[in-house]
Design a protein around this motif. Structure first.
Motif, PDB file in Angstrom:
ATOM      1  N   THR B  55      -6.975   2.893  -8.479  1.00 37.78           N
ATOM      2  CA  THR B  55      -7.164   1.131  -9.015  1.00 37.78           C
ATOM      3  C   THR B  55      -5.753   0.665  -8.286  1.00 37.78           C
ATOM      4  O   THR B  55      -5.988  -0.732  -7.865  1.00 37.78           O
ATOM      5  N   ALA B  58      -6.609  -0.245  -4.482  1.00 38.91           N
ATOM      6  CA  ALA B  58      -7.594  -1.121  -4.553  1.00 38.91           C
ATOM      7  C   ALA B  58      -7.197  -2.674  -4.759  1.00 38.91           C
ATOM      8  O   ALA B  58      -7.636  -3.451  -4.135  1.00 38.91           O
ATOM      9  N   ALA B  62      -6.799  -5.851  -2.286  1.00 37.85           N
ATOM     10  CA  ALA B  62      -7.460  -7.198  -2.747  1.00 37.85           C
ATOM     11  C   ALA B  62      -6.482  -8.224  -2.844  1.00 37.85           C
ATOM     12  O   ALA B  62      -6.730  -9.391  -2.646  1.00 37.85           O
ATOM     13  N   ASN B 244     -14.576   2.427 -12.775  1.00 37.45           N
ATOM     14  CA  ASN B 244     -15.775   2.429 -13.573  1.00 37.45           C
ATOM     15  C   ASN B 244     -15.592   1.969 -15.141  1.00 37.45           C
ATOM     16  O   ASN B 244     -15.305   2.756 -15.818  1.00 37.45           O
ATOM     17  N   ASN B 257     -14.617  -4.382 -12.254  1.00 39.46           N
ATOM     18  CA  ASN B 257     -14.486  -2.850 -11.532  1.00 39.46           C
ATOM     19  C   ASN B 257     -13.879  -3.581 -10.079  1.00 39.46           C
ATOM     20  O   ASN B 257     -13.478  -4.706  -9.993  1.00 39.46           O
ATOM     21  N   LEU B 258     -13.733  -2.747  -8.992  1.00 42.97           N
ATOM     22  CA  LEU B 258     -12.762  -2.905  -7.868  1.00 42.97           C
ATOM     23  C   LEU B 258     -13.622  -3.918  -7.055  1.00 42.97           C
ATOM     24  O   LEU B 258     -12.907  -4.910  -6.488  1.00 42.97           O
ATOM     25  N   LYS B 259     -15.028  -4.109  -7.118  1.00 41.92           N
ATOM     26  CA  LYS B 259     -15.484  -5.011  -6.204  1.00 41.92           C
ATOM     27  C   LYS B 259     -15.507  -6.314  -6.639  1.00 41.92           C
ATOM     28  O   LYS B 259     -15.053  -7.288  -6.016  1.00 41.92           O
ATOM     29  N   ASN B 260     -15.820  -6.459  -8.059  1.00 44.28           N
ATOM     30  CA  ASN B 260     -15.727  -7.983  -8.584  1.00 44.28           C
ATOM     31  C   ASN B 260     -14.210  -8.555  -8.598  1.00 44.28           C
ATOM     32  O   ASN B 260     -14.016  -9.747  -8.248  1.00 44.28           O
ATOM     33  N   ALA B 262     -12.022  -7.792  -6.159  1.00 38.37           N
ATOM     34  CA  ALA B 262     -11.778  -8.381  -4.833  1.00 38.37           C
ATOM     35  C   ALA B 262     -12.489  -9.747  -4.543  1.00 38.37           C
ATOM     36  O   ALA B 262     -11.957 -10.690  -3.810  1.00 38.37           O
ATOM     37  N   LEU B 263     -13.523  -9.851  -5.056  1.00 38.87           N
ATOM     38  CA  LEU B 263     -14.452 -11.158  -5.043  1.00 38.87           C
ATOM     39  C   LEU B 263     -13.481 -12.314  -5.689  1.00 38.87           C
ATOM     40  O   LEU B 263     -13.300 -13.266  -5.055  1.00 38.87           O
ATOM     41  N   GLU B 266     -10.718 -13.226  -3.517  1.00 34.93           N
ATOM     42  CA  GLU B 266     -11.177 -14.245  -2.390  1.00 34.93           C
ATOM     43  C   GLU B 266     -11.222 -15.657  -2.875  1.00 34.93           C
ATOM     44  O   GLU B 266     -10.768 -16.651  -2.290  1.00 34.93           O
TER      45      GLU B 266
END
Lengths: 284, 284, 284, 284
Positions: B55, B58, B62, B244, B257-260, B262-263, B266
């Motif tokens: 985490t 990540a 981000a 997760n 989660n890691l992807k969301n 990062a979004l 941005e």
């Protein structure tokens, strides 16, 4: 942790399913949780030996069976009177010697638990500390009755889970005390949730007290709400009494003076038998 | 103590009247309370070294500038996961070594203050302990930044009076963090009171952060409320992120989660400059 | 009827499951619910023709696309100013003639629905009438856009069930408007629940507006909360504007003056494109 | 209009300052607001002639002095049972003929006021319509007693201002009915604010009733809260009773069955004299 809890969060030992019969807690001759109806009375804060003794004798004569008084006061502002600390505890012990009334006081600091326990008969956990879990754990190690006040925005479920910390830790002498919840209504200091009394009687086997002083914040509402608490099925009351409320260091506006407290006790004595409750006079 | 306070209760050192300019707090290269907009991210609870490090790397990539993680967890039920304790603190320190991210964790027990302070860069006081006055006093003796979360049913005035305990005790490095208040609405876990941000900016000189994770209790509401917090004038965010969420020991339903995450970062980077804020990348 | 409803109570036509795509509502050249971000501005109450026209021209120049003004005012006390009634409606119609701005006003009495509908472009149902079901039914028969404000203590589910009355009755041109809920916090008039915006976007296909004027009750908090509403995903704003708020017949303390409203509109124009929103200038 | 009102908003005619003595309201032989304690009982909704008559005879035998029943039901969802309308009013009138019990029902639509008034003895304004000001104005023109229920999130001040609309309009036969307020607690449907009873007795000269059925939402809490209401000083009760609650069209979970209602009435009869109240048997 909040309202919408994950299922893992729960309580068990405090539940009515786990124990069908009511928990009864002996404090000297008093049996809390029995047919007896008990009134714990005294000043919000112990201000002086004189103030405490005058109040102690008066509430005893009026029929109170336990004496309350704050030595360590939780205050929203650092500039407010914080209590007399250990000196307050000493005065409480002396008041017990003189009057024979068992004493109740609040502990706020996990490091003071032993100290406070050495002076008083019942340990109180205040609304602000209902979810101070390390404090709950420390107190659960004692062999002393506990009064657990409801948090200002605690649901019944959260309150019972907090009580579960005590039983889980080995201390089952727990008294729940409804003291009002925070709502939008600002005429009263809190909104006294009397429906918590019959609700808790269904959900749990623990005794339930009511504090109409904090629950309303206005002395003129204390007597009617005290009678209502008895009628709703409470096992007792926690009431703030002060020899002269207008000069109290804290909570004066919600404290009964000695005369009004005595009048309330008379009304309670008239009402109790109709509700299959008995008022005990303190035996020395 | 409750809503209708006696006049004696108040705050002074935290007020805008007392200090016109914004308090700025340095945490390594970061200046909290400046034009910089900071995001503190990490798991609700430190579960393992691997989970924390994954985490940490990540969220750093981000754009997060601080790492959060709970070692001691306040849990409504004694049967819920209570955190890894000191082992969790060690993992946090190791994650800082590896990633260079300053770390934030909560302290609940007055006896753990020194211990926790020896491991982390910022001490957090949680919502349940906002009025744990002895804990506040102990922390006020430290020379370390503090994050003070708003109590679930604390008014702005009570929150500022709690912060006053820190400045009164000698520690003025205080960050206020709105995390939602308890209301009748049960779709969200709490009701995130974003109006507290501009209100506190008027009333006080202290930095104000927002925690949309606890504030909503639903991960799908976190991103829009994070953008709204930036637009409302917050100095930063506190966000729960988990590799997760569905397997998290706690608060999975409100963790990104890691992807969301990062979004979201941005989007924040696009929005910040329009609001005269700058996002800092963590410098090693 | 209250929070814990029997399952029979529900909504269907307003749900995202029932209709995947966003409802778009045309009001002259404006398409509410599209990428366009619309600002409805004007005085709380229509006080005079001059006051309304001065405000109308000013908000139009600043970029507002619709004009609001109260002709019938719901007042807690019978001794408060109750509005100009039909004369207020006439002034609104004249303001539309002169400025070309479509007009919005509230209807409170089921007997006034036809009358009000004959004067204005959008009918508003206020917070106090969100569950005035006969009023909802009567309005549902009109072929006119509706703004349905959230009740002061309505859950999202109850709000959507109220909106369901309109669609069930045949009128699907419904705009939901968050205006703050009642909580224990008394620094603000209400607590603006911005999380309702993304939540409603998930639950429903209807456009969502925000009223930061009633939502905060303090003009100095209106601008930051308006920006936050845009960032949270709102389709538009409802803002109280008055030529000189200190002399307003009602809600002066929460009304922006003409200059501050113009400044807010500039900020919104800067922010909108970053959030994939476009501000429309009113075309005559 | 909300909590933080401008000073112009207020009440006068309903205040204790304006009239020192208690308002007494005659409904046939009953004098509401006197030493008499009255129980209004009946089904939430009139479902059939048989259901209403069976309930009417049973509650009369048990000692109720007035019959309640809903003909027009305010339902959060358009898909819920909306009541029998005028047919329900006819059944109420017939039940009065047969049993001699005066009848109470709610009016929701300003256009139904005359119709409803022509059938019943007391007009009820429900919680959702407490601030439906045009409805209040219309009802104020009648020479008929009114029961004004407290809004779910109405402060005592707002409630009294709503009552002021009636006296201001010429109808001073107003009974206030506490029915619970909306709070964060979700174990009960509402939080019954019994402190409103003594508070209103201080602030106003109007009679005060309590509805423990809506106030708790759970039939098993109704009896203890009914006794508590009597002890708190209420002038009467409004209780939902149904021959078989499990098959009720609405509010089954909070309705007492005939047997439990009879048991409650016995308890009330035992308690009343101790509180200087007398229970009247309905005279035919």
């Amino acid at each position: 942790m909040d309202k919408n809890n994950t299922e893992q969060e729960s309580y068990k030992l405090v539940s009515r399913e786990y124990q069908r019969h009511n928990t009864q807690i002996a404090v000297k001759e008093n049996i809390i949780g029995s047919k007896q109806f008990h009134v714990i009375a005294g000043p919000c804060a112990v201000e002086s030996k004189g103030q405490l003794l005058e109040t102690a004798w008066a509430v005893k004569e009026a029929g109170a069976t336990l004496l309350r008084g704050g030595a360590f006061k939780p205050r929203s502002s650092p500039y407010s009177f914080q209590g007399l600390g250990e000196k307050g505890l000493k005065y409480l012990a002396e008041a017990r010697e003189e009057t024979g009334l068992p004493v109740v006081t609040e502990v706020m600091d996990v490091r003071d638990v032993e100290l406070v326990a050495s002076y008083v008969d019942i340990i109180q956990v205040g609304a602000r500390n209902m979810q101070n879990f390390f404090l709950l754990r420390e107190i659960s190690k004692l062999d002393k009755p506990i009064i657990l006040k409801r948090g200002q925005c605690a649901t019944l479920k959260e309150w019972l889970m907090a009580a579960e910390y005590f039983l889980y830790g080995g201390n089952s002498k727990v008294i729940l005390c409804e003291r009002g919840i925070r709502t939008f209504e600002d005429y009263t200091r809190n909104t006294l949730d009397l429906s918590a009394v019959p609700a808790l009687k269904n959900l749990s086997h623990l005794p339930v007290f009511v504090d109409p002083s904090h629950g309303t914040g206005k002395w003129e509402l204390v007597a009617p709400m005290a009678l209502a608490a008895l009628a709703a099925g409470a096992d007792g009351l926690l009431i703030e009494v002060h020899p002269n409320p207008e000069n109290a260091c804290s909570d004066g506006q919600q404290s009964l003076n000695l005369k009004n407290f005595a009048l309330l006790m008379e009304d309670l004595r008239r009402l109790a038998p109709v509700l299959a409750r008995e008022m005990v006079e303190q035996i020395e």
